[in-house]
Write an enzyme that holds these catalytic residues in place. Structure first.
Site, PDB file in Angstrom:
ATOM      1  N   GLU A 275     -34.283 -16.267 -12.210  1.00  0.00           N
ATOM      2  CA  GLU A 275     -33.085 -16.785 -13.260  1.00  0.00           C
ATOM      3  C   GLU A 275     -32.831 -15.350 -13.636  1.00  0.00           C
ATOM      4  OE1 GLU A 275     -32.031 -20.288 -15.065  1.00  0.00           O
ATOM      5  OE2 GLU A 275     -32.083 -21.259 -13.188  1.00  0.00           O
ATOM      6  N   ARG A 293     -40.120 -25.055  -8.924  1.00  0.00           N
ATOM      7  CA  ARG A 293     -39.061 -26.343  -8.350  1.00  0.00           C
ATOM      8  C   ARG A 293     -38.124 -26.207  -7.418  1.00  0.00           C
ATOM      9  NH1 ARG A 293     -34.539 -27.827 -10.707  1.00  0.00           N
ATOM     10  NH2 ARG A 293     -34.727 -27.055 -13.396  1.00  0.00           N
TER      11      ARG A 293
END
Length: 455
Positions: A275, A293
Site C-alpha cells: 500500500e 494476505r
C-alpha cells in the site's frame, strides 16, 4: 506437496471464494465454523464442516488450538486463513507448519517483517522504495516522540506498529494534540493487536491510496498492476477500482516495479498487497505498509488481468512456482468493487444484523457478486458486517461506473439495511465520475449528503 484437503479458517464471502477456487483445483474442502455460523453458505458448499467453538471469535476463528484440532480430525493437509482473523498472525502460520500442514500464505518470518509496519518500513528503505517521512522505528520514549513530531512537522499521524484496518491511528495537528493522542493510540493498538507499539508518519495532504497486488513463490515475484482505494470512511475502504484513473504510465511502472523489488527482497510467497500514498500533484508515491494476505478488493485485479489470485496462491503454497510471467500479465478495461455491508447509512452506519428475507443478485455482462448471502440466511452480530462485494468490469471507467449504477439498481437485499444507498449515490456523483477525490474526501461528502442516505 500435493494439497488434497483444505481447511478454511474463516467465514463469510471469502470462505465461499476459497471453496470455489479449491474445487476448480480438485481439492476437497473443510469449512471451520463457529456455532452461530452452522447455517452459513460456506458450510453448505464445503465437502465437510466442523464446529470450532462458540460465536465469539476469540473462542472460534481466533482459537489456534481449535483450528489445528479440526484440521487433524478431518485429515486436512492445508489451511487457508482468508483475510482478517488469523490471516496475518505469524504465530498461526508457524503453528500450522509445525503441525505438518501447509499454510496458504507467506511464511511466518515474512509476516513478522512485513506485518510490522516499522520493520516493513526498514525493509522498504533497504530495497530502495520511498517511504513517508517519519520515525525510523518504534516510539517508546515520549521525549523522543515529541522530537520526531517536531522534526517531521505537523500534522502527523500516530499509527500502530502492528495490525491495520485503520485501528490505532490518530492525527495530531499540534504538540498539545499529539501528547493527548499518543496514549489513546497505544491503548487502542494494544486492545486490537496485543501490541501497543507506535510509530509516527508525516500526513500527506489530499493523498490518494494506491496499492499494488503482488504474487511471489519465495524466489520470484510479479505484480498485477494497481488498485485505487481512496474512497474511505474512517479509514475503511468502501469503493475500490483498478486501475487508478489518475496514475501516469511512467509512474505506474515505477510504482509496480518498487512493489516487486520489495516482495523479492523479503522472499515473499503467496498473494500480497503493498500500500502506498500517492500525491497526484507531485506524482510522488510513498510506501506505507504491506498486507500479507489476500485482500477484500482482490476481485478488481482479477477482472482486469484474468488471473485467479486465490487459485494461484493455493498452487504456490503447494510448492509450485509462479505460473505467470510478468510479461504475460496484461491489463484490460476497468473494474470497480463496492462493499455491501449490513449497516444502516441513515443511522451513521450502525451495524444491522438480521435475517435476509429476499435476495436478488444482479447479472449481465461484466457483473460479479461475491457474497455469503442466500434467502433466509441469518447475519449474526458477532463479526464484520461485510455481506458481499459487487464487482463490475467494462472497457472504460465511464462504462464501468454506468454498469455499477445499473447493477446496484438490480441488487435487492431485504430484511436488513445495507450500504447500497451510499453506493448508488457515489455511482452518480460528478466528483467520483471525474476521479476527483482523495482519502479524506468521503467523510465531508457524507456529512453533506446525509439526508440522501435513507433511500
Amino acid at each position: 506437496m500435493i494439497i488434497r484437503k483444505l481447511l478454511i479458517a474463516n467465514r463469510g464471502e471469502i470462505a465461499v471464494r476459497i471453496i470455489r477456487a479449491a474445487r476448480e483445483l480438485g481439492i476437497s474442502t473443510v469449512q471451520a465454523h463457529s456455532a452461530v455460523d452452522a447455517g452459513m453458505l460456506a458450510v453448505k458448499m464445503a465437502d465437510e464442516a466442523v464446529n470450532i467453538g462458540p460465536p465469539h471469535a476469540a473462542k472460534s476463528y481466533l482459537n489456534i488450538g481449535n483450528i489445528l484440532k479440526a484440521a487433524a480430525e478431518t485429515g486436512a493437509d492445508a489451511v487457508h486463513p482468508g483475510y482478517g482473523f488469523l490471516a496475518e498472525n505469524a504465530a498461526f502460520a508457524d503453528a500450522v507448519e509445525a503441525a505438518g500442514l501447509i499454510f496458504i500464505g507467506p511464511r511466518g518470518d515474512s509476516i513478522r517483517v512485513m506485518g510490522d509496519k516499522v520493520a516493513a518500513r526498514v525493509a522498504a528503505e533497504a530495497a530502495g522504495v520511498p517511504v513517508v517521512p517519519g520515525s525510523n522505528g518504534r516510539i517508546d520514549d515520549p521525549e523522543h516522540a515529541r522530537h520526531i513530531a517536531m522534526a517531521v512537522g505537523f500534522p502527523v499521524m500516530i499509527k500502530a506498529a502492528a495490525g491495520g484496518g485503520g485501528r490505532g491511528i490518530r492525527i495530531a495537528h499540534d504538540m498539545a494534540e499529539f501528547e493527548a493522542l499518543m496514549p489513546q493510540a497505544s491503548t487502542e493498538a494494544k486492545a486490537a493487536f496485543g501490541d501497543g507499539g507506535l510509530y509516527i508518519e508525516k500526513v500527506i495532504e489530499r493523498a490518494r491510496h494506491i496499492e499494488v497486488q503482488v504474487l511471489g513463490d519465495g524466489r520470484r515475484a510479479i505484480h498485477c498492476f494497481e488498485r485505487e482505494c481512496s474512497l474511505q470512511r474512517r479509514r475503511q475502504k468502501v469503493w475500490e477500482e483498478a486501475p487508478s484513473a489518475v496514475l501516469p504510465q511512467a509512474v505506474r511502472e515505477k510504482l509496480c516495479a518498487s512493489a516487486v523489488a520489495l516482495a523479492e527482497a523479503v522472499s515473499y510467497r503467496g498473494a500480497g498487497t503493498l500500500e502506498y500514498l500517492y500525491d497526484d500533484e507531485t506524482h510522488r508515491f510513498y510506501f506505507i505498509e504491506m498486507n500479507t494476505r489476500i485482500q477484500v478488493e482482490h476481485p478488481v485485479t482479477e477482472m482486469i488481468t484474468g488471473i485467479d489470485l486465490v487459485r494461484e496462491m493455493i498452487r504456490i503454497a503447494g510448492g509450485g512456482p509462479l505460473s505467470v510471467r510478468q510479461e504475460d500479465v496484461r491489463m484490460r478495461g476497468h473494474a470497480i468493487e463496492v462493499r455491501i455491508n449490513a449497516e444502516d447509512p441513515a443511522r451513521n452506519f450502525q451495524p444491522a444484523p438480521g435475517t435476509v428475507t429476499a435476495l436478488r443478485i444482479p447479472g449481465g455482462p461484466g457483473t460479479r457478486f461475491d457474497t455469503m448471502l442466500y434467502q433466509g440466511c441469518e447475519v449474526p452480530p458477532f463479526y464484520d458486517s461485510l455481506l458481499g462485494k459487487l464487482i463490475v468490469w467494462d472497457e472504460t471507467r465511464q462504462g464501468a461506473i454506468a454498469r455499477m449504477a445499473r447493477a446496484l439498481d438490480e441488487l435487492e437485499v431485504e430484511g436488513l439495511p445495507t450500504t447500497k444507498p451510499l453506493h448508488r449515490l457515489l455511482a452518480r456523483d460528478d466528483s467520483v465520475a471525474g476521479a476527483q477525490f482523495h482519502t479524506r474526501w468521503l467523510e465531508p461528502w457524507l456529512e453533506a449528503n446525509a439526508h440522501r442516505l435513507n433511500s
